[in-house]
Enzyme design. Structure first.
Site, mmCIF file in Angstrom:
data_model
loop_
_atom_site.group_PDB
_atom_site.id
_atom_site.type_symbol
_atom_site.label_atom_id
_atom_site.label_comp_id
_atom_site.label_asym_id
_atom_site.label_seq_id
_atom_site.Cartn_x
_atom_site.Cartn_y
_atom_site.Cartn_z
ATOM 1 N N ASP A 479 0.826 -1.203 0.000
ATOM 2 C CA ASP A 479 0.000 0.000 0.000
ATOM 3 C C ASP A 479 0.866 1.261 0.000
ATOM 4 O O ASP A 479 2.074 1.222 0.285
ATOM 5 C CB ASP A 479 -0.895 -0.025 1.255
ATOM 6 C CG ASP A 479 -2.232 0.647 1.031
ATOM 7 O OD1 ASP A 479 -2.344 1.460 0.104
ATOM 8 O OD2 ASP A 479 -3.166 0.347 1.799
ATOM 9 N N ASP A 549 -10.743 2.024 -3.217
ATOM 10 C CA ASP A 549 -11.309 1.793 -1.885
ATOM 11 C C ASP A 549 -12.834 1.816 -1.931
ATOM 12 O O ASP A 549 -13.484 1.494 -0.935
ATOM 13 C CB ASP A 549 -10.818 2.869 -0.901
ATOM 14 C CG ASP A 549 -9.468 2.500 -0.318
ATOM 15 O OD1 ASP A 549 -9.010 1.368 -0.544
ATOM 16 O OD2 ASP A 549 -8.868 3.354 0.370
HETATM 17 C C1 GLA Z 1 -5.779 1.845 2.058
HETATM 18 C C2 GLA Z 1 -6.139 0.663 1.205
HETATM 19 C C3 GLA Z 1 -7.192 -0.171 1.906
HETATM 20 C C4 GLA Z 1 -6.665 -0.615 3.246
HETATM 21 C C5 GLA Z 1 -6.242 0.578 4.068
HETATM 22 C C6 GLA Z 1 -5.522 0.154 5.325
HETATM 23 O O1 GLA Z 1 -6.821 2.753 2.137
HETATM 24 O O2 GLA Z 1 -6.588 1.079 -0.050
HETATM 25 O O3 GLA Z 1 -7.541 -1.276 1.115
HETATM 26 O O4 GLA Z 1 -5.581 -1.490 3.043
HETATM 27 O O5 GLA Z 1 -5.358 1.432 3.343
HETATM 28 O O6 GLA Z 1 -5.084 1.214 6.062
#
Ligand code: GLA
Length: 736
Positions: A479, A549
């Site tokens: 990430d 997301d």
């Molecule tokens: C980001 C990712 C999510 C999740 C969060 C965790 O927003 O896109 O899928 O992994 O971080 O903090």
């Protein structure tokens, strides 16, 4: 040889069965682009396409008998400050402060295959006969610098991959202030510009606008390719559709700040420029040093947007993505993020994992919250060892527990970031990118590590290598949850700060390279607050990307539809999440959600413990269905049929390469009262084949011609049986 050089005309013709790209050397030694489009015959001169015209107010680039003005010449790689008043491809500052360059033809080399441009990611060949490359060397005699323009044409694809390299052979340093990866001048401006823009949770929405005089651009100065604008532009004719008409597609293989712009001049020509964003970049080039730009991929077709996308899908799926997972079917996963966020214990995660196993999930992914003092987003980033309060067995032992349950284990990391509340920061406060004496802007309470420094990358590699080596890890979600601000590296001098943004990305590539080399069996999925770094550079290292997301199926129709313009379906991470959806509170049935997520690297991201037995049974059925058609969903030829950006309905289809199997989907957005018949037509099938066509329990045989030209009629009452708004249907077609 599909690259021809005509000596008398000094003309280079780069071609394959479908496309031609023609360049020549002008009288003054600079390069002109004569043509880019459908295949033209070889052995012919195309110099007649030169538009030779000096006009009032124009400056000439020779004092010979021919009036050649660079302003009206379709240039190949224009440099700043001569007679061309448009934006140019490069700008070089010299010791005396001048920015005028004169790069003139020196020599060229043609060879089979394609060279790497490491450490930058790039497309590749597996066999030298797949492509032919030409390198044209230009020389600026005043400063003794070379500019090497490289073009590779693929045999079976309407694709040219290109890049530029600057070399300083002089004694005195020069400063590159702008170095685009490529420039294309087209002779008219009767185009619409297509781009993929948006924001967090609504990435890659398709935007279309007619070109007008002046500059229209997309860009990122965020240090990542960004959720706001994907590094992709297409120019299409107004009449171009998904299946017919001319399109030029431009896609930059780069994950950092970039610029993509289209300039229409007063005489209706069009210039496309794409490369590293000049406003966050400058690069001092000392004696015997060189600077390599990222690769620009150019696709041309006269067969519509789907055909352009197929070229990108084939190239990026087979000759950009690498490693054992490139061609392997991707596992069905369950990710705990939307189920638990950071609020979990080892016991609660194990319970979720057992439930996941019981419905048929193949890979369990432990997301954010397992490391350091990570109980909320203010702490822990940088400390890549288990949070012993939450995970008393440590990741090493815990991963084995998951494997024992009968699933693979995957782990979330965010290696480029640091919280000030972390051991890493307490020990190395100098590791972050920040400008001395200035406020450092927090974002999600985190800061960006200075990956332009090798020792910082080494420190992170050391921690990750240890935990991965000692655990049973099959998948990593990498990430990146903030953009770069106050970009400054304390190890760089004042004349080197312009390098930092680019060197940061090189540091990210370096860490990816080391981890993917050390752990070749691990499937990597890139992520950046969802899809804020969904770009070809990332695909070189990680064959799939968490798309957004926003897991609401209604929103995902648009996001995945837009993403499919460039990126292979196997690269699109797509999960079924809870209903009501966490972000939108929208309710969609469990099948309605899966019907969208199936078109991607499929998984679940919800608390299975909260589901009814009925829904758990539906999930079992979905996993069985997806497993049966997984290859089609992930690796089939994907055709967009109806755009959710143009109306209330959306539709697409994945077809096997031999056209014997296809799975199509139809989605409505808002339900309609007392609506007319629903007629759905398909694309990409074989007219003469008979297909057993199944949907909603119906089973009938139709020919491909029937399915494509007459379509099928779906009863709206049936369509609306589970959902009203956002109702959908899957149609499976099997050759019989
Ligand atoms: C980001 C990712 C999510 C999740 C969060 C965790 O927003 O896109 O899928 O992994 O971080 O903090």
């Amino acid at each position: 040889m599909p690259i021809e050089f005509l000596k008398d005309e000094k003309q280079f013709h780069i071609y394959n069965n479908t496309i031609s790209y023609i360049i020549r050397v002008l009288e003054n030694g600079q390069l002109e682009n004569l043509y880019y489009g459908c295949r033209l015959p070889e052995g012919k001169s195309y110099v007649y396409l030169h538009q030779e015209k000096g006009r009032s107010l124009s400056a000439l680039c020779t004092d010979g008998p021919n009036e050649i003005s660079l302003q009206y010449t379709k240039q190949e790689y224009p440099s700043f400050g001569g007679g061309d008043f448009r934006y140019t491809a490069c700008k070089i500052k010299q010791a005396n402060g001048s920015h005028i360059s004169e790069y003139k033809y020196k020599e060229h080399f043609i060879f089979n295959g394609k060279k790497e441009i490491k450490p930058l990611p790039a497309t590749y060949v597996e066999n030298d006969c797949e492509a032919t490359t030409i390198q044209i060397v230009l020389h600026d005699s005043l400063v003794k610098a070379n500019l090497v323009l490289t073009y590779t044409i693929y045999e079976g694809l309407p694709v040219i991959a290109r890049n530029a390299r600057f070399e300083n052979h002089g004694e005195i340093s020069i400063v590159i202030e702008n170095a685009m990866s490529g420039c294309v001048d087209l002779p008219d401006s009767d185009y619409e510009m297509v781009h993929l823009s948006g924001a967090w949770a609504r990435e890659r929405h398709i935007k279309v606008r007619p070109l007008i005089e002046g500059v229209q651009s997309i860009y990122s100065m965020r240090g990542a390719s960004s959720a706001e604008h994907n590094p992709f532009i297409a120019l299409k004719r107004r009449s171009t559709t998904e299946i017919t008409g001319e399109v030029y597609g431009f896609s930059l293989v780069y994950s950092g700040s970039y610029s993509g712009q289209v300039e229409v001049c007063s005489h209706e020509t069009t210039r496309v420029l794409m490369g590293i964003h000049p406003d966050t970049f400058s690069w001092e080039l000392n004696k015997d040093e060189s600077f390599q730009t990222p690769e620009l991929i150019m696709v041309y077709t006269k067969n519509g947007l789907n055909d352009m996308s197929h070229a990108f899908h084939n190239l990026y799926g087979k000759r950009l993505a690498r490693g054992v997972w490139r061609d392997r079917e991707r596992p069905i996963l369950l990710n705990n993020w939307e189920a638990t966020h950071m609020d979990f214990t080892e016991a609660s995660i194990l319970e979720l994992a057992k439930k996941a196993k019981s419905v048929g999930v193949e890979l369990f992914v432990l997301d954010d919250g397992w490391f350091g003092k990570r109980d909320n987003d203010r702490a822990g980033l940088g400390d890549w060892f288990a949070n012993k309060e939450k995970m008393p067995s440590g990741i090493e032992e815990f991963s084995r527990k998951i494997v024992k349950i009968g699933m693979k284990f995957g782990l979330w990391i965010e290696p480029e970031m640091i919280n000030k509340d972390s051991d890493l920061y307490r020990n190395h406060p100098d590791y972050i990118l920040e400008t001395p004496g200035r406020f450092s802007s927090p974002s999600r309470w985190q800061f960006v590590l200075d990956f332009s420094r090798n020792e910082v990358v080494d420190a992170i590699y050391g921690m990750l290598e240890k935990i991965i080596s000692n655990s049973e890890i099959s998948y990593i979600k990498w990430d990146m949850n903030r953009y770069i601000t106050e970009c400054y590296s304390i190890t760089h001098g004042s004349n080197e700060q312009g390098k930092v943004m680019h060197e940061y990305i090189l540091g990210v590539y370096n860490l990816y390279d080391r981890l993917t080399t050390k752990f070749p069996e691990i499937l990597f999925e890139s992520c950046a607050s969802g899809g804020a770094r969904f770009d070809p550079g990332m695909l070189y290292f990680a064959p799939q990307t968490w798309c957004s997301d926003d897991t609401d199926a209604g929103e995902r129709i648009k996001i995945q539809y837009g993403t499919s313009m460039v990126y292979p379906i196997s690269s699109i991470g797509a999960h079924v999440s809870a209903s009501p959806n966490h972000k939108l509170k929208r309710q969609i049935s469990i099948w309605g959600r899966a019907n969208v997520a199936f078109y991607g690297a499929f998984g679940y991201e919800l608390d299975l413990n909260e589901l009814s037995d009925d829904d758990l049974e539906h999930i079992r059925q979905q996993i069985a269905y997806y497993s049966k058609y997984r290859r089609i969903f992930q690796f089939g030829d994907f055709y967009r049929i109806k755009s959710p950006f143009e109306g209330n309905e959306a539709s697409w289809i994945s077809v096997s390469q031999d056209k014997t199997l296809a799975v199509a989907a139809f989605y409505q957005q808002m339900n309609k009262v007392n609506a007319g018949y629903l007629n759905i037509k398909f694309t990409g099938l074989c007219e003469d084949y008979n297909y057993t066509t199944e949907y909603f329990g119906h089973k009938e045989i139709f020919t491909g011609a029937q399915l494509m030209y007459a379509g099928i009629n779906v009863d709206r009452k049936e369509l609306n049986k589970d959902d009203g708004d956002f109702a959908s249907v899957l149609i499976t077609m099997t050759k019989c």
